[in-house]
Scaffold this motif. Sequence first.
Motif, PDB file in Angstrom:
ATOM      1  N   SER A   1      20.143 -68.962  40.582  1.00 45.69           N
ATOM      2  CA  SER A   1      19.459 -68.327  41.711  1.00 45.69           C
ATOM      3  C   SER A   1      19.975 -66.901  41.832  1.00 45.69           C
ATOM      4  CB  SER A   1      19.730 -69.093  43.003  1.00 45.69           C
ATOM      5  OG  SER A   1      21.105 -68.957  43.370  1.00 45.69           O
ATOM      6  N   VAL A   2      19.237 -66.052  42.545  1.00 47.19           N
ATOM      7  CA  VAL A   2      19.683 -64.677  42.746  1.00 47.19           C
ATOM      8  C   VAL A   2      20.997 -64.664  43.514  1.00 47.19           C
ATOM      9  CG1 VAL A   2      19.130 -62.475  43.861  1.00 47.19           C
ATOM     10  CG2 VAL A   2      17.367 -63.703  42.582  1.00 47.19           C
ATOM     11  N   ALA A   3      21.121 -65.502  44.545  1.00 42.26           N
ATOM     12  CA  ALA A   3      22.355 -65.550  45.329  1.00 42.26           C
ATOM     13  C   ALA A   3      23.545 -65.938  44.461  1.00 42.26           C
ATOM     14  CB  ALA A   3      22.197 -66.525  46.492  1.00 42.26           C
ATOM     15  N   HIS A   4      23.398 -66.932  43.617  1.00 46.67           N
ATOM     16  CA  HIS A   4      24.496 -67.390  42.767  1.00 46.67           C
ATOM     17  C   HIS A   4      24.851 -66.336  41.728  1.00 46.67           C
ATOM     18  CE1 HIS A   4      26.665 -69.944  39.837  1.00 46.67           C
ATOM     19  NE2 HIS A   4      27.052 -70.586  40.923  1.00 46.67           N
ATOM     20  N   ALA A   5      23.842 -65.688  41.173  1.00 45.04           N
ATOM     21  CA  ALA A   5      24.089 -64.658  40.159  1.00 45.04           C
ATOM     22  C   ALA A   5      24.829 -63.470  40.742  1.00 45.04           C
ATOM     23  CB  ALA A   5      22.766 -64.214  39.540  1.00 45.04           C
ATOM     24  N   LEU A   6      24.462 -63.068  41.961  1.00 46.43           N
ATOM     25  CA  LEU A   6      25.151 -61.956  42.618  1.00 46.43           C
ATOM     26  C   LEU A   6      26.579 -62.337  42.988  1.00 46.43           C
ATOM     27  CD1 LEU A   6      22.252 -60.795  44.962  1.00 46.43           C
ATOM     28  CD2 LEU A   6      23.240 -59.417  43.129  1.00 46.43           C
ATOM     29  N   SER A   7      26.776 -63.569  43.424  1.00 46.84           N
ATOM     30  CA  SER A   7      28.102 -64.008  43.851  1.00 46.84           C
ATOM     31  C   SER A   7      29.091 -64.080  42.702  1.00 46.84           C
ATOM     32  CB  SER A   7      28.003 -65.378  44.533  1.00 46.84           C
ATOM     33  OG  SER A   7      27.289 -65.289  45.754  1.00 46.84           O
ATOM     34  N   ALA A   8      28.607 -64.110  41.466  1.00 46.62           N
ATOM     35  CA  ALA A   8      29.489 -64.138  40.308  1.00 46.62           C
ATOM     36  C   ALA A   8      30.106 -62.780  39.998  1.00 46.62           C
ATOM     37  CB  ALA A   8      28.717 -64.641  39.086  1.00 46.62           C
ATOM     38  N   GLU A   9      29.594 -61.704  40.655  1.00 46.58           N
ATOM     39  CA  GLU A   9      30.105 -60.358  40.426  1.00 46.58           C
ATOM     40  C   GLU A   9      31.341 -60.102  41.296  1.00 46.58           C
ATOM     41  OE1 GLU A   9      28.914 -57.592  38.395  1.00 46.58           O
ATOM     42  OE2 GLU A   9      28.050 -59.364  37.414  1.00 46.58           O
TER      43      GLU A   9
ATOM     44  N   ALA B   1      20.072 -45.968  37.652  1.00 46.64           N
ATOM     45  CA  ALA B   1      21.207 -45.704  36.764  1.00 46.64           C
ATOM     46  C   ALA B   1      22.523 -46.189  37.368  1.00 46.64           C
ATOM     47  CB  ALA B   1      21.282 -44.215  36.436  1.00 46.64           C
ATOM     48  N   ALA B   2      22.729 -45.945  38.670  1.00 44.75           N
ATOM     49  CA  ALA B   2      23.999 -46.323  39.297  1.00 44.75           C
ATOM     50  C   ALA B   2      24.194 -47.832  39.308  1.00 44.75           C
ATOM     51  CB  ALA B   2      24.056 -45.777  40.722  1.00 44.75           C
ATOM     52  N   LEU B   3      23.098 -48.578  39.391  1.00 44.39           N
ATOM     53  CA  LEU B   3      23.173 -50.027  39.512  1.00 44.39           C
ATOM     54  C   LEU B   3      22.977 -50.748  38.187  1.00 44.39           C
ATOM     55  CD1 LEU B   3      20.963 -50.450  42.722  1.00 44.39           C
ATOM     56  CD2 LEU B   3      23.409 -50.016  42.606  1.00 44.39           C
ATOM     57  N   ALA B   4      22.675 -50.016  37.125  1.00 42.18           N
ATOM     58  CA  ALA B   4      22.226 -50.620  35.871  1.00 42.18           C
ATOM     59  C   ALA B   4      23.199 -51.634  35.276  1.00 42.18           C
ATOM     60  CB  ALA B   4      21.878 -49.530  34.863  1.00 42.18           C
ATOM     61  N   PRO B   5      24.495 -51.322  35.122  1.00 40.18           N
ATOM     62  CA  PRO B   5      25.375 -52.309  34.465  1.00 40.18           C
ATOM     63  C   PRO B   5      25.411 -53.646  35.202  1.00 40.18           C
ATOM     64  CG  PRO B   5      26.437 -50.155  34.573  1.00 40.18           C
ATOM     65  CD  PRO B   5      25.210 -50.074  35.425  1.00 40.18           C
ATOM     66  N   CYS B   6      25.552 -53.589  36.515  1.00 42.34           N
ATOM     67  CA  CYS B   6      25.567 -54.813  37.315  1.00 42.34           C
ATOM     68  C   CYS B   6      24.209 -55.513  37.259  1.00 42.34           C
ATOM     69  CB  CYS B   6      25.948 -54.484  38.745  1.00 42.34           C
ATOM     70  SG  CYS B   6      26.101 -55.908  39.838  1.00 42.34           S
ATOM     71  N   ALA B   7      23.132 -54.720  37.325  1.00 41.55           N
ATOM     72  CA  ALA B   7      21.784 -55.288  37.288  1.00 41.55           C
ATOM     73  C   ALA B   7      21.543 -56.071  36.012  1.00 41.55           C
ATOM     74  CB  ALA B   7      20.747 -54.181  37.428  1.00 41.55           C
ATOM     75  N   GLN B   8      22.026 -55.569  34.898  1.00 41.61           N
ATOM     76  CA  GLN B   8      21.826 -56.253  33.618  1.00 41.61           C
ATOM     77  C   GLN B   8      22.570 -57.577  33.571  1.00 41.61           C
ATOM     78  OE1 GLN B   8      23.128 -53.011  31.159  1.00 41.61           O
ATOM     79  NE2 GLN B   8      21.072 -52.168  30.925  1.00 41.61           N
TER      80      GLN B   8
ATOM     81  N   ALA C   1      22.939 -53.317  45.763  1.00 38.47           N
ATOM     82  CA  ALA C   1      23.458 -52.235  46.591  1.00 38.47           C
ATOM     83  C   ALA C   1      24.743 -52.659  47.291  1.00 38.47           C
ATOM     84  CB  ALA C   1      22.404 -51.804  47.614  1.00 38.47           C
ATOM     85  N   TRP C   2      24.805 -53.896  47.765  1.00 43.84           N
ATOM     86  CA  TRP C   2      26.027 -54.404  48.376  1.00 43.84           C
ATOM     87  C   TRP C   2      27.191 -54.361  47.383  1.00 43.84           C
ATOM     88  CZ3 TRP C   2      28.063 -55.456  52.945  1.00 43.84           C
ATOM     89  CH2 TRP C   2      27.231 -55.696  54.043  1.00 43.84           C
ATOM     90  N   LEU C   3      26.932 -54.713  46.147  1.00 44.61           N
ATOM     91  CA  LEU C   3      27.996 -54.764  45.146  1.00 44.61           C
ATOM     92  C   LEU C   3      28.456 -53.370  44.734  1.00 44.61           C
ATOM     93  CD1 LEU C   3      26.603 -57.669  42.946  1.00 44.61           C
ATOM     94  CD2 LEU C   3      28.628 -57.766  44.426  1.00 44.61           C
ATOM     95  N   HIS C   4      27.524 -52.425  44.660  1.00 45.04           N
ATOM     96  CA  HIS C   4      27.880 -51.095  44.173  1.00 45.04           C
ATOM     97  C   HIS C   4      28.370 -50.178  45.286  1.00 45.04           C
ATOM     98  CE1 HIS C   4      27.897 -48.227  40.878  1.00 45.04           C
ATOM     99  NE2 HIS C   4      27.490 -47.320  41.736  1.00 45.04           N
ATOM    100  N   PHE C   5      27.869 -50.367  46.500  1.00 42.58           N
ATOM    101  CA  PHE C   5      28.259 -49.523  47.639  1.00 42.58           C
ATOM    102  C   PHE C   5      28.736 -50.402  48.796  1.00 42.58           C
ATOM    103  CE2 PHE C   5      25.045 -47.068  45.292  1.00 42.58           C
ATOM    104  CZ  PHE C   5      25.779 -45.918  45.026  1.00 42.58           C
TER     105      PHE C   5
END
Length: 269
Positions: free
Chosen positions: A36-44, A18-25, A93-97
């Motif tokens: 890629s996962v790295a590129h998608a995460l870096s866009a946050e 639940a805590a990670l859901a908005p970012c995960a979506q 987890a890095w993005l949320h915490f």
Amino acid sequence: MNPVAGGPAVDASPPWLAALAPCAQRVAARTAAGDSVAHALSAEPVAIELPAGPLRFVPGDSAAPGEAYEAFIFRTACVPTRDNLHDLLNGLAWLHFPRAKRRLNELQAAEIARTGIGGTRGPLRDALTLFDENGAVLDAPPALWEALVARDWRQLFVTRRSLWREARLLVFGHALLEKLHTPRKAATAHVLLPSGANPSLPITDASIAAALDAGHLATKPFVPLPVLGVPGWWSPNENFSFYDDSEVFRPRRVQQPKPTKPALQGGSA
């Protein structure tokens, strides 16, 4: 279920995500479109910086040969990220915490600098890794904490079940989140028992980071919790016989005193 192109999938609906859901979506939508996962995460957006600069996610083979993973992150502010579910959840987890993850990384890097990389991590690095991979944080009434520490599962999940409406459990560890992707009854978190009289810990990034004290963590202050026993987290636990499984809901071990050797009697044969 949100597919990741050519790789992992993320279901953001269970309570443990639940805590990670908005970012995960959002990240899942990018990977489904071919990122890629790295590129998608870096866009946050990232709330804080690491000592080496802004947090970034880079391909999984970015570290120099022989360089420790945590040391590389501390030196570069870059998190090596493969195209798999484990690393995607670590990135979330890095993005949320970010404060808590930065604190874990700083402590790991300091220990690596102090002792180097050997055959064993040592008690502090063991505890840091355990929390990072498998940790959880609980904010709950004292009666639930007492039952948890005592491993009194019947009190925790049946007799005092209604108190869970006043509780909040956060699964922090990304390896545990990965295991829960395919829920199994035995999935167990290591709940951080903060130092001080009140074991409850408000679940914020700042409070978790503040609780990560090196001296306290070296004592491995964790309590096991089979997370799928939490009311509302998994429908099978609505039948109270769920908790009769002693292979999962194990009683607390009682420390037996070591036997003493009998005194030698004097005299000759």
